[in-house]
Structure formats: C-alpha cells, structure tokens
Scaffold this motif. Structure first.
Motif, PDB file in Angstrom:
ATOM      1  N   GLU A 434       0.823  -1.208   0.000  1.00  0.00           N
ATOM      2  CA  GLU A 434       0.000   0.000   0.000  1.00  0.00           C
ATOM      3  C   GLU A 434       0.861   1.263   0.000  1.00  0.00           C
ATOM      4  N   LEU A 435       1.973   1.251   0.727  1.00  0.00           N
ATOM      5  CA  LEU A 435       2.868   2.413   0.734  1.00  0.00           C
ATOM      6  C   LEU A 435       3.477   2.637  -0.648  1.00  0.00           C
ATOM      7  N   VAL A 436       3.883   1.549  -1.297  1.00  0.00           N
ATOM      8  CA  VAL A 436       4.444   1.659  -2.645  1.00  0.00           C
ATOM      9  C   VAL A 436       3.361   2.146  -3.615  1.00  0.00           C
ATOM     10  N   GLY A 437       2.147   1.614  -3.486  1.00  0.00           N
ATOM     11  CA  GLY A 437       1.057   2.044  -4.355  1.00  0.00           C
ATOM     12  C   GLY A 437       0.752   3.519  -4.224  1.00  0.00           C
ATOM     13  N   LEU A 438       0.741   4.028  -2.991  1.00  0.00           N
ATOM     14  CA  LEU A 438       0.502   5.457  -2.779  1.00  0.00           C
ATOM     15  C   LEU A 438       1.627   6.285  -3.389  1.00  0.00           C
ATOM     16  N   SER A 439       2.866   5.852  -3.220  1.00  0.00           N
ATOM     17  CA  SER A 439       4.017   6.590  -3.762  1.00  0.00           C
ATOM     18  C   SER A 439       3.954   6.675  -5.279  1.00  0.00           C
ATOM     19  N   ILE A 440       3.538   5.585  -5.917  1.00  0.00           N
ATOM     20  CA  ILE A 440       3.427   5.574  -7.372  1.00  0.00           C
ATOM     21  C   ILE A 440       2.305   6.500  -7.835  1.00  0.00           C
ATOM     22  N   ALA A 441       1.177   6.444  -7.138  1.00  0.00           N
ATOM     23  CA  ALA A 441       0.021   7.254  -7.545  1.00  0.00           C
ATOM     24  C   ALA A 441       0.259   8.746  -7.339  1.00  0.00           C
ATOM     25  N   LEU A 442       1.116   9.113  -6.395  1.00  0.00           N
ATOM     26  CA  LEU A 442       1.352  10.530  -6.101  1.00  0.00           C
ATOM     27  C   LEU A 442       2.269  11.204  -7.105  1.00  0.00           C
ATOM     28  N   THR A 443       3.052  10.428  -7.846  1.00  0.00           N
ATOM     29  CA  THR A 443       4.111  11.015  -8.666  1.00  0.00           C
ATOM     30  C   THR A 443       3.942  10.659 -10.132  1.00  0.00           C
ATOM     31  N   LYS A 444       4.590  11.436 -10.984  1.00  0.00           N
ATOM     32  CA  LYS A 444       4.541  11.200 -12.424  1.00  0.00           C
ATOM     33  C   LYS A 444       5.697  10.297 -12.829  1.00  0.00           C
ATOM     34  N   GLN A 445       5.407   9.367 -13.724  1.00  0.00           N
ATOM     35  CA  GLN A 445       6.358   8.311 -14.033  1.00  0.00           C
ATOM     36  C   GLN A 445       7.680   8.834 -14.581  1.00  0.00           C
ATOM     37  N   LYS A 446       7.626   9.820 -15.465  1.00  0.00           N
ATOM     38  CA  LYS A 446       8.875  10.232 -16.102  1.00  0.00           C
ATOM     39  C   LYS A 446       9.759  11.085 -15.193  1.00  0.00           C
ATOM     40  N   TYR A 447       9.250  11.460 -14.011  1.00  0.00           N
ATOM     41  CA  TYR A 447      10.063  12.245 -13.084  1.00  0.00           C
ATOM     42  C   TYR A 447      10.479  11.452 -11.842  1.00  0.00           C
ATOM     43  N   ARG A 448       9.797  10.340 -11.561  1.00  0.00           N
ATOM     44  CA  ARG A 448       9.926   9.711 -10.253  1.00  0.00           C
ATOM     45  C   ARG A 448      11.150   8.815 -10.118  1.00  0.00           C
ATOM     46  N   SER A 449      11.670   8.796  -8.906  1.00  0.00           N
ATOM     47  CA  SER A 449      12.652   7.807  -8.465  1.00  0.00           C
ATOM     48  C   SER A 449      12.196   7.339  -7.097  1.00  0.00           C
ATOM     49  N   LEU A 450      12.054   6.042  -6.928  1.00  0.00           N
ATOM     50  CA  LEU A 450      11.556   5.491  -5.679  1.00  0.00           C
ATOM     51  C   LEU A 450      12.672   4.785  -4.928  1.00  0.00           C
ATOM     52  N   TYR A 451      12.700   4.982  -3.610  1.00  0.00           N
ATOM     53  CA  TYR A 451      13.699   4.359  -2.747  1.00  0.00           C
ATOM     54  C   TYR A 451      13.000   3.696  -1.566  1.00  0.00           C
ATOM     55  N   ALA A 452      13.314   2.423  -1.339  1.00  0.00           N
ATOM     56  CA  ALA A 452      12.825   1.725  -0.148  1.00  0.00           C
ATOM     57  C   ALA A 452      13.973   1.624   0.845  1.00  0.00           C
ATOM     58  N   LEU A 453      13.695   1.944   2.095  1.00  0.00           N
ATOM     59  CA  LEU A 453      14.738   1.993   3.121  1.00  0.00           C
ATOM     60  C   LEU A 453      14.366   1.101   4.296  1.00  0.00           C
ATOM     61  N   ASN A 454      15.339   0.298   4.736  1.00  0.00           N
ATOM     62  CA  ASN A 454      15.190  -0.417   5.998  1.00  0.00           C
ATOM     63  C   ASN A 454      16.463  -0.215   6.811  1.00  0.00           C
ATOM     64  N   VAL A 455      16.274  -0.082   8.122  1.00  0.00           N
ATOM     65  CA  VAL A 455      17.382   0.295   9.005  1.00  0.00           C
ATOM     66  C   VAL A 455      17.657  -0.827   9.993  1.00  0.00           C
ATOM     67  N   ILE A 456      18.951  -1.115  10.211  1.00  0.00           N
ATOM     68  CA  ILE A 456      19.398  -2.088  11.206  1.00  0.00           C
ATOM     69  C   ILE A 456      20.279  -1.370  12.221  1.00  0.00           C
ATOM     70  N   ASP A 457      20.065  -1.676  13.465  1.00  0.00           N
ATOM     71  CA  ASP A 457      20.902  -1.110  14.527  1.00  0.00           C
ATOM     72  C   ASP A 457      22.348  -1.502  14.270  1.00  0.00           C
ATOM     73  N   ASN A 458      23.234  -0.506  14.210  1.00  0.00           N
ATOM     74  CA  ASN A 458      24.626  -0.802  13.865  1.00  0.00           C
ATOM     75  C   ASN A 458      25.366  -1.597  14.939  1.00  0.00           C
ATOM     76  N   GLN A 459      24.733  -1.791  16.077  1.00  0.00           N
ATOM     77  CA  GLN A 459      25.339  -2.607  17.123  1.00  0.00           C
ATOM     78  C   GLN A 459      24.814  -4.042  17.110  1.00  0.00           C
ATOM     79  N   SER A 460      23.838  -4.312  16.229  1.00  0.00           N
ATOM     80  CA  SER A 460      23.254  -5.641  16.181  1.00  0.00           C
ATOM     81  C   SER A 460      24.145  -6.603  15.409  1.00  0.00           C
TER      82      SER A 460
END
Length: 703
Positions: A434-460
C-alpha cells in the motif's frame, strides 16, 4: 486442400498445436526486428504475416477454431483496453465531442456508401444502406500504437475512442434494422425487444460491474486471481452485449469503462493486463485478420475488383472528411487530425460481422436456383480487400500522427525538469504494497525515483535481522516491479531509524517521504521541537515525530484501510493560510495527480480565502469540488467531513509556530487513530519556511 508432407513428422497445414503456437510466437518475436528496418508499422507487419502463413498464402496454418478464439479474445482485449485506459474526466468533458465525431464518422460514410451502392454499383436500396453501414463501422486496430507511445489520454484519442463506440452502435443498429425490414421481421414487438435489451445490457455493465469489482478487489489481493477476474468481466460484458443484439466489442468497451476507476494506469494489475494483451491476445487477433485476406479475389471477377476499388476509395475519403470536419469543429492540430483519421479508418470487427450477416441473408432465388443475397459475393470479396487496405492506411496514419504528438509532448514549452525522489521507510511486511502504491500514484512516471529503506541497529550482530530487512526490501522492489517501475533498495546500519532516514533524505535529494501510520506502543513521551504534546506523540510514535522535526520534505503518513484503487472520494481538509506555505504547490500537485490517476472524486474543505486560492490554482482538466468550512481544530469531529465507507481523508497539517499552524492540530492524529481505524486517511506535512533551521536541534539516540 490436402496436407503436404515436408518432413516425416511435419505436414502442411500444421496440425501439431506445439508447432502452430511456436510459429505464431516466432512471428510475434521476429516481426519488430525485421519491420523496424523496413519502416513498416508493427501492426501492419503482423497482418501481412498472417496473410503469408494463412490458407490463402503458404498454407502453413489454418484459421481454425483456436485462431478464431484467440483472435476474438484479442479484439475484445483491444476494446477493453481502450475503455480501461480512457481518462474518465476527459471522457465526461469531451463526451459531446465524441458524440459529434461519432455522428460525423457515421453520417458521412453512410452518405458515401448509399451513393456508391445505389448509384455507382447499381444495388438495391436495402443492399446499399447495408453497404453504407460497412463504411460507417470502424475498428480501433491502431489503438496499441497510441498505447505504446503513452498518449492514450490525448484529446484526439479520447474523441476517437468515444466516437468509435457511437458509430459502431449506430452501424450495427442499421444492420439489425435493414435485415429486419428486408426479411419482414421488423414488427412493433421487435423494436420494443431490441430497445429494452440494449438499455438493460448497458445498465447492467455500467452499474453492476463497478460494484462487483470493488467488492472483489477489497477481498482479494492475489495477483493471478485479480487478473483472471478481469478476464471474466471482459467476456461477461461481451456476452451480455451479444445477448442484447449488439456486437460483443461494445460490451468489452463498456466493461473497460466500468472497471476504469478500479484499475489505475500505474497499478501492477494494469501492467499485467497490458503485458499479456500486447504479448499474446492482440498479436493473435492481428495475425488472424491477415489470414482472412485472399489476394486471389482480385482475379475471380471484374465485379470483385470494381467493388473493392469503389469501397476502398469511398470509405477512405469519407473517414478523412469526417476527421477534417472534427478538426475544424474543435480546432484540433494537424497531427491530431491525422491520428483521428488513422484510428477511425480501419475496418475489421463490426465490418466483418455486418458483411457476413448480409451475405447469409437470402431474399429469394433466381430462375436458375441461385440465391439472391442481401450482399453478394463481390461485396464479400471487396470487404476482405478493403480490410487490408484500410488497416494499412490506419497503421501508417496513426503511427505518423501519434509519433508527432508524442514528440511534441516531450519537447513541450515550460516542461518541468525537477525530479520527484520518494523515500519509503519499510518495517512491516503487510503495509509495504500500500505504501508503494501510494508513492506511485502521487508522482509522475517520467520524473519519479523510488527508494525503499530499511534500518538495522549498527550494534546488532543478529544475522536473522539482516535477512528480515532484505526480505522487506525485496517485497518493496517486487511491488514496484509489478507496475513496471524500478525501486532502489537501501539497507542502512545506523544508531537509530531517524538518523538513517535523515541521512538518506540528504544523500538522495529526497523530495517526498511516504510512511505508514504508527501502530506500536510509542514508549515514553518525548518532547519534539516543532510538534510537541504527549497526545500527538502517542498517536504518531516518537520515530515519526522526530522525522517530522528533522526532515524538510513533503511527508505523507498513511493509514490504509482498503486498497487505494477502490477509493471513491478523497476529502482534503486544508487549514487557513496553507497557501502561504513554501510547500503548498508540491502537496497540491501530488494529490491532484493521485486523483487523476485513480479517477476518484476530489473534494477540498477549507476556509473561504483558501478555497478561492485553490480554485485559482485549478488546471484546465481539474474537476475537483470545493467546500467552504469553518475551522474548529479544537473539535476534530466538527472539523472533519462526514465520510462514507469508500472515502479517504487527507488532513494537511503544520508544524508548531508555522504560518498555517492551528492550536488544535495536535488533537488530529490521536483522534484519527482512535475513531477512524476503519477508514483510510493520510496526514500531510508540507515543506514550511524556516523548517530547515530546526534540523540538527533534535538529535538523540532513540534506539
């Protein structure tokens, strides 16, 4: 024709289904490579290939039931796509233009056809009117050209598609009426039955199909099941039209219109529909059309040659005149006129149906016992040759007009060149799509760049944690790839999520953040500069609070209660003086683009001065509604509009001490979290002047 053996196990025509399918797919694969060098349009190449391998060519493949079935599916697919890809807002606005063009492209060919049949070829009045009906009908055989070039929402295309449906309906009605009159069956009961069945069919498709589709998509997220459901609806619509006495192509087009708002142009489902159609169904249809062409018809009799020449010349002139009249009436460009002519000049589906019906109607017999047909064999042969000629003209004209329009669209004046870089932090598997779908619908294809981010604790040091993070990112990449969009995946080790998001925003020049609504226990309340109060922190969570404080980009916090394409209306609550904020135009463009892409209704709720400003920023194609409301931010229940089950609420927020900040805004996140869990809603935090000064103020370890 007796089979010819060319190898011990291979006979002609091919009977082995494996060899037949392999040959056709090889043609589909090799045609573009060869035709690009010869500068022959791809669609025309497939038709020529069908003529070469068909029973009237080298007799490699018979036009048997399998080819007819696949070709019928391809034709219905073309009509369904034309309805599905139509801009419904433009269609409503240009509906009368489509009606005018439909009348032009029906009336002019009808006049030319009657003159050609009655006065040039010497046919009876009934036969001449039916011949004129062949002239008037048309098939959107060149529609895949405009689809591939991405100009399906050009005004000329919208007019052509709508006009095609009108002229085909009128032409097929002429067929039904003439056959009824010629055979003496057109009594009073005939007219009542025909009118009632047509009204019942159109009402069933346009009213019931959206309800069924919305119900299904809410309950089924399986990709394969959704696609199969769409196919069922296409053929069901075609069958209902056939039961009503209309051509199945009309039902397929109406099914596309009915499902239009449920399948956005940038959705994964639309990508699958277009992919399968362009790879399988539509090529089979075009090759099947080619198999109908019999070049030997030229040599059967002088009458066949005479009839075919008259038909080709008259129908081409009539369709061109209709396109010119439409251009003058609506002040279209020359390229739009060429495209309009190209889309409307091909004759395949309805023309074949009409000529076969007319050929099979026997009015009597000659003294020698020969049948007197409503349309004779010369017209049948001439129709086949007319199909080849008009398909050739259609593909070349459409290719030229569509290519020029596409080039001008890319090189248009004042074209914006700034990119839209969207960052989507992902942490919960079930919310990613759903988050990806909203991001796609909000932006125009020829201008968009999408980034997915996940974070890990650097001490893990837990290896399972990295596997889980990679799995989340792969899910986001897959969700975007289903819509034929590339997603960049970012796996970061950092002291906490906030630092990772802020760093990614700066490094990647992010313009928009799309985050899921906080659903976990927030832990101890934290006082955040810019957005204080324990109530807000409890609803948003400390991570979202800190991100809002430190990231000077447009931020959307999304709570999804149902799939985005099933939303009927988007209500946008805008605070007073929002138009004075630095990021006002950015979020406004995003929401308007989303509404346009999904076809949902857009309703703004704002104070009078803000409403006037929103109206002043309307675009030509904007059909949003505006409601003046009094601000009572201290009482969210009185401020927010009354929502239906399929509505989505957007609330434009503000950080503390900014121009549009209202004292009661801190109540909104908690109120929505507690009282609107069954509705989809989005909190919008725009870019605001002075916000960048806060960056660096709040920097603590939230891990």
């Amino acid at each position: 024709m007796t089979p010819q053996t060319i190898l011990p196990l291979i006979t002609l025509p091919l009977e082995d289904p494996i060899l037949k399918f392999m040959l056709i797919m090889a043609i589909v694969l090799g045609a573009p490579l060869l035709l690009n060098r010869l500068k022959i349009p791809y669609l025309l190449g497939l038709i020529i290939a069908g003529a070469v391998i068909g029973p009237n060519g080298f007799n490699l493949v018979l036009r048997d039931s399998s080819i007819i079935l696949s070709g019928t599916a391809g034709l219905l697919y073309i009509m369904f796509l034309s309805g599905l890809e139509m801009d419904m807002n433009d269609f409503k606005r240009n509906g009368w233009r489509s009606a005018v063009f439909g009348l032009y492209t029906f009336a002019v060919p009808m006049l030319f056809g009657i003159v050609a049949g009655h006065y040039i070829l010497g046919y009876s009045l009934y036969s001449s009117i039916l011949l004129a009906g062949l002239f008037a009908s048309q098939t959107l055989i060149a529609y895949p050209i405009v689809s591939r070039l991405g100009i399906t929402r050009d005004r000329a295309v919208t007019i052509a598609v709508g006009g095609t449906i009108i002229t085909d309906i009128l032409a097929l009605m002429v067929l039904t009426v003439v056959v009824g009159l010629a055979t003496g069956q057109a009594d009073t009961g005939f007219w009542y039955r025909f009118g009632a069945s047509v009204v019942a069919c159109v009402a069933a498709i346009l009213l019931l199909f959206p309800l069924i589709g919305r119900w299904f998509f809410k309950r089924c997220s399986d990709n394969v099941s959704q696609y199969v459901f769409v196919l069922v609806m296409v053929f069901l619509g075609a069958y209902l039209a056939q039961l009503a006495g209309l051509e199945p192509i009309i039902g397929a087009f109406l099914a596309g219109l009915a499902m239009n708002r449920l399948i956005p142009g940038t959705s994964p489902l639309m990508n699958r529909i277009e992919f399968v159609g362009n790879a399988i169904f539509i090529p089979f249809f075009l090759i099947g059309v080619g198999m109908l062409i019999d070049y030997r018809a030229f040599f059967k009799s002088w009458e066949s040659i005479e009839v075919s020449i008259v038909m080709i010349v008259m129908v081409t002139a009539a369709k061109y005149i209709a396109a010119c009249l439409t251009q003058k009436t609506f002040r279209l460009s020359r390229d739009q006129r060429t495209l309009l002519f190209g889309l409307s000049s091909a004759h395949v589906a309805a023309t074949l149906a009409a000529v076969m019906v007319g050929y099979n109607v026997v009015l009597g017999r000659t003294p020698e016992g020969e049948p007197i047909r409503l349309l004779n064999e010369a017209v049948l042969n001439g129709t086949i040759l007319m199909i080849l000629a008009t398909c050739t003209i259609s593909t070349f004209a459409s290719q030229r007009g569509a290519h020029n329009i596409a080039i001008k669209g890319v090189q248009g004046p004042g074209e914006r060149t700034t990119g839209e870089h969207v960052l989507i932090p992902v942490s919960r598997q079930e919310k990613i799509a759903e988050l990806v779908g909203l991001s796609i619908a909000l932006t125009k294809q020829k201008y968009r760049s999408l980034y997915a981010l996940n974070v890990i604790d650097n001490q893990s040091e837990d290896p399972e944690l990295k596997k889980r993070s990679q799995s989340l990112l792969e899910t986001a990449v897959t969700a975007a790839a289903a819509a034929d969009i590339h997603m960049h995946s970012l796996l970061r080790y950092d002291v906490n999520t906030v630092n990772a998001i802020v760093s990614a925003v700066r490094e990647r020049n992010i313009t928009d953040l799309v985050l899921g609504m906080h659903e976990n226990s927030p832990g101890p309340n934290v006082q955040i500069p810019g957005i204080p109060t324990a109530a807000t922190t409890a609803a948003l969570g400390k991570t979202l609070q800190a991100v809002l404080a430190q990231c000077a980009v447009t931020t959307f916090i999304y709570h999804s209660a149902q799939p985005l394409p099933t939303i009927r209306r988007h209500h946008v609550v805008v605070p007073r003086k929002a138009e004075l904020e630095a990021g006002f135009q950015a979020w406004l463009l995003r929401i308007r683009h989303l509404a346009h892409d999904t076809g949902a209704q857009l309703i703004f709720h704002a104070p009078k001065t803000t409403v006037e400003h929103l109206r002043g920023r309307r675009r030509r194609k904007d059909i949003a509604q505006y409601a003046v409301c009094e601000e009572t931010w201290d009482n969210p229940a009185a401020l927010l509009p009354e929502l239906r089950n399929d509505d989505c609420l957007w609330v434009v927020m503000s950080r503390r001490d900014r121009i549009s900040y209202q004292a009661g805004m801190y109540r909104i996140p908690a109120y929505l979290d507690e009282n609107m869990a069954d509705h989809s809603f989005v909190l919008v935090y725009p870019v605001q002047a002075g916000h960048a000064e806060q960056q660096g103020i709040f920097h603590m370890n939230l891990g």
